[in-house]
Motif scaffolding. Structure first.
Motif, short mmCIF file in Angstrom:
data_model
loop_
_atom_site.label_atom_id
_atom_site.label_comp_id
_atom_site.label_asym_id
_atom_site.label_seq_id
_atom_site.Cartn_x
_atom_site.Cartn_y
_atom_site.Cartn_z
N GLN A 1 41.35 39.09 37.20
CA GLN A 1 40.49 38.60 36.12
C GLN A 1 40.35 37.08 36.18
O GLN A 1 39.29 36.54 35.84
CB GLN A 1 41.06 39.04 34.77
N HIS A 2 41.38 36.39 36.60
CA HIS A 2 41.29 34.94 36.79
C HIS A 2 40.21 34.61 37.82
O HIS A 2 39.42 33.68 37.63
CB HIS A 2 42.63 34.38 37.27
N HIS A 3 40.18 35.37 38.90
CA HIS A 3 39.16 35.16 39.94
C HIS A 3 37.76 35.34 39.35
O HIS A 3 36.85 34.54 39.64
CB HIS A 3 39.37 36.13 41.10
N ASN B 1 48.94 41.53 38.78
CA ASN B 1 47.90 41.45 39.79
C ASN B 1 46.53 41.69 39.16
O ASN B 1 45.53 41.05 39.53
CB ASN B 1 48.16 42.47 40.90
N PHE B 2 46.48 42.62 38.20
CA PHE B 2 45.24 42.88 37.47
C PHE B 2 44.79 41.63 36.73
O PHE B 2 43.61 41.24 36.77
CB PHE B 2 45.46 44.03 36.48
N ALA B 3 45.72 40.97 36.06
CA ALA B 3 45.40 39.74 35.34
C ALA B 3 44.90 38.66 36.30
O ALA B 3 43.98 37.90 35.99
CB ALA B 3 46.62 39.24 34.57
N HIS B 4 45.52 38.60 37.48
CA HIS B 4 45.12 37.60 38.45
C HIS B 4 43.69 37.85 38.95
O HIS B 4 42.93 36.90 39.18
CB HIS B 4 46.10 37.60 39.63
N ILE C 1 34.53 37.66 30.05
CA ILE C 1 35.69 37.91 30.91
C ILE C 1 36.97 37.43 30.24
O ILE C 1 37.99 38.12 30.24
CB ILE C 1 35.51 37.24 32.28
N MET C 2 36.94 36.22 29.67
CA MET C 2 38.15 35.68 29.06
C MET C 2 38.54 36.43 27.79
O MET C 2 39.73 36.59 27.49
CB MET C 2 37.97 34.19 28.77
N ARG C 3 37.55 36.92 27.06
CA ARG C 3 37.88 37.73 25.88
C ARG C 3 38.53 39.04 26.31
O ARG C 3 39.50 39.50 25.71
CB ARG C 3 36.64 37.98 25.04
N GLY D 1 51.53 38.43 26.91
CA GLY D 1 51.53 37.29 27.76
C GLY D 1 51.23 37.55 29.19
O GLY D 1 51.58 36.76 30.07
N ALA D 2 50.63 38.70 29.53
CA ALA D 2 50.36 38.97 30.93
C ALA D 2 49.18 38.20 31.44
O ALA D 2 49.01 38.05 32.63
CB ALA D 2 50.09 40.46 31.12
N ASP D 3 48.36 37.74 30.56
CA ASP D 3 47.13 37.14 31.04
C ASP D 3 47.19 35.65 31.06
O ASP D 3 48.09 35.06 30.55
CB ASP D 3 45.96 37.58 30.19
#
Length: 238
Positions: free
Chosen positions: A187-189, A182-185, A206-208, A236-238
């Motif tokens: 960051q996608h937003h 959920n944290f990774a998601h 953000i992507m780094r 691989g979580a991100d």
């Protein structure tokens, strides 16, 4: 890869990371298939994939040996991925995404959000998220219009846990996995917002950070500390 095949691959990654399959240990198709209750075909495919990811070493005779993966090795390869994906995000923001790319990115966010909205995740949810996550990242690379980035990422993916597809799921602690993914998601937003608003420097940062989140924020997700020499976090979580 089929869903059952992906599940086998994820299970083997987790077994390596947890130490259930120890560095230097020899593994073979038949006993591994029997232990996981599957046929030899998905095991064979998973072994080849893990060899490409730098987690297994193929022996001259039959079978593979589990490769020792050091913390520095994983950190270095993930850092490189963060740099490359950060550059892709910056260039996508500066060049502008197409309406089709924007819609596809938005779809990934919406579908991902539906998985986490209920406050927990199942193994099937995380397998679905694996595909959404992979698509989200590939869209950003595509939007950069920089084939050199894609080529460099492809080479780097042969290092342990450098690939965005290197998903491992701890089936014994799904609440932790919910927090992690959920944290990774989220960051996608944030990345989507920066890219679609043309904020190149913000998108890159953000992507780094996104690439390094699993390594740097281990305490947020893991009950046990990492070993000083051998990495035990899940990649691989991100």
């Amino acid at each position: 890869m089929s869903k059952p095949g992906q599940r086998v691959l994820s299970s083997l990654r987790q077994m390596i990371l947890s130490g259930e399959l120890k560095a230097g240990e020899r593994i073979a198709e038949i006993p591994t298939a029997e232990a996981l209750g599957v046929s030899r075909t998905p095991i064979r495919i998973a072994f080849r994939t893990l060899e490409q990811e730098g987690l297994l070493i193929k022996l001259e005779r039959r079978g593979y040996r589990v490769r020792e993966v050091t913390n520095d090795e994983v950190c270095d390869s993930v850092e490189v991925r963060g740099v490359l994906e950060g550059l892709a995000a910056r260039q996508a923001a500066e060049k502008g995404v197409t309406e089709k790319q924007k819609q596809e990115l938005q779809t990934c966010l919406e579908l991902g959000g539906s998985l986490f909205a209920k406050g927990y995740v199942t193994e099937e949810d995380l397998e679905t998220y694996h595909d959404l996550n992979k698509r989200f990242h590939s869209l950003i690379i595509e939007a950069s219009n920089n084939s050199t980035i894609a080529a460099a990422l492809n080479r780097n993916e042969h290092m342990p846990f450098a690939s965005v597809s290197s998903l491992a799921i701890d089936r014994h602690d799904l609440p932790r996995e919910y927090r992690r993914f959920n944290f990774a998601h989220m960051q996608h937003h944030a990345a989507f917002d920066a890219i679609t608003h043309g904020q190149g420097a913000r998108a890159e940062a953000i992507m780094r950070e996104h690439a390094n989140a699993t390594l740097r924020y281990t305490d947020l997700f893991c009950a046990q500390p990492t070993d000083k020499n051998i990495i035990r976090v899940i990649g691989g979580a991100d």
